[in-house]
Write a protein that holds these residues in place. Structure first.
Motif, PDB file in Angstrom:
ATOM      1  N   SER A  71      32.036 -18.909 -37.127  1.00  0.00           N
ATOM      2  CA  SER A  71      30.647 -18.802 -37.571  1.00  0.00           C
ATOM      3  C   SER A  71      29.745 -18.679 -36.350  1.00  0.00           C
ATOM      4  O   SER A  71      30.204 -18.842 -35.214  1.00  0.00           O
ATOM      5  N   ARG A  72      28.497 -18.397 -36.607  1.00  0.00           N
ATOM      6  CA  ARG A  72      27.538 -18.269 -35.503  1.00  0.00           C
ATOM      7  C   ARG A  72      26.155 -18.675 -35.967  1.00  0.00           C
ATOM      8  O   ARG A  72      25.828 -18.575 -37.148  1.00  0.00           O
ATOM      9  N   ASP A  73      25.369 -19.108 -35.002  1.00  0.00           N
ATOM     10  CA  ASP A  73      23.964 -19.421 -35.242  1.00  0.00           C
ATOM     11  C   ASP A  73      23.166 -18.586 -34.250  1.00  0.00           C
ATOM     12  O   ASP A  73      23.072 -18.950 -33.064  1.00  0.00           O
ATOM     13  N   ASN A  74      22.627 -17.479 -34.701  1.00  0.00           N
ATOM     14  CA  ASN A  74      21.924 -16.585 -33.791  1.00  0.00           C
ATOM     15  C   ASN A  74      20.624 -17.189 -33.255  1.00  0.00           C
ATOM     16  O   ASN A  74      20.162 -16.826 -32.178  1.00  0.00           O
ATOM     17  N   ALA A  75      20.046 -18.119 -33.995  1.00  0.00           N
ATOM     18  CA  ALA A  75      18.837 -18.782 -33.519  1.00  0.00           C
ATOM     19  C   ALA A  75      19.133 -19.690 -32.327  1.00  0.00           C
ATOM     20  O   ALA A  75      18.272 -19.926 -31.477  1.00  0.00           O
TER      21      ALA A  75
END
Length: 123
Positions: A71-75
């Motif tokens: 998963s990723r959190d671009n913020a």
């Protein structure tokens, strides 16, 4: 400059869980596919998982697809890998890698690697 810094590795007992993180900087994180690649002791590199730039599509190797979640959190410019029901064969150095599409040869390639975080499954 581009930097990828992994964390979260360590010693875990078989069946345990672990979450790896990768803090990215020096580039527009949200514009790139990202991947996890691992290297077991004494063996070659093995692709584990990839995620598209928006985080809406994920890809897994056969060995990872039932127990790993990327998963990723671009913020936060951060990539993750959740490992569940760990096995001794998951023992490896795990690298966070930036992927790009090389239009000259039509291939997906890796251009930046983190230093890796060690995962050891034993107990």
């Amino acid at each position: 400059q581009v930097q990828l810094v992994e964390s979260g590795g360590g010693l875990v007992q078989p069946g345990g869980s672990l979450r790896l993180s990768c803090a990215a900087s020096g580039f527009t994180f949200s514009q790139y596919y990202m991947s996890w690649v691992r290297q077991p002791p004494g063996k070659g590199l093995e692709w584990v998982s990839s995620i598209n730039s928006l985080g809406s599509t994920t890809y897994y190797s056969e060995s990872a697809k039932s127990r790993f979640t990327i998963s990723r959190d671009n913020a936060k410019n951060t990539l993750y890998l959740q490992i569940e029901s760990s096995k001794p064969e998951d023992t490896a150095l795990y690298y966070c890698v930036r992927r790009f599409y090389n239009s000259d040869n039509g291939k997906n390639e890796y251009d930046y690697w983190g230093q890796g975080t060690q995962v050891t499954v034993s107990g």
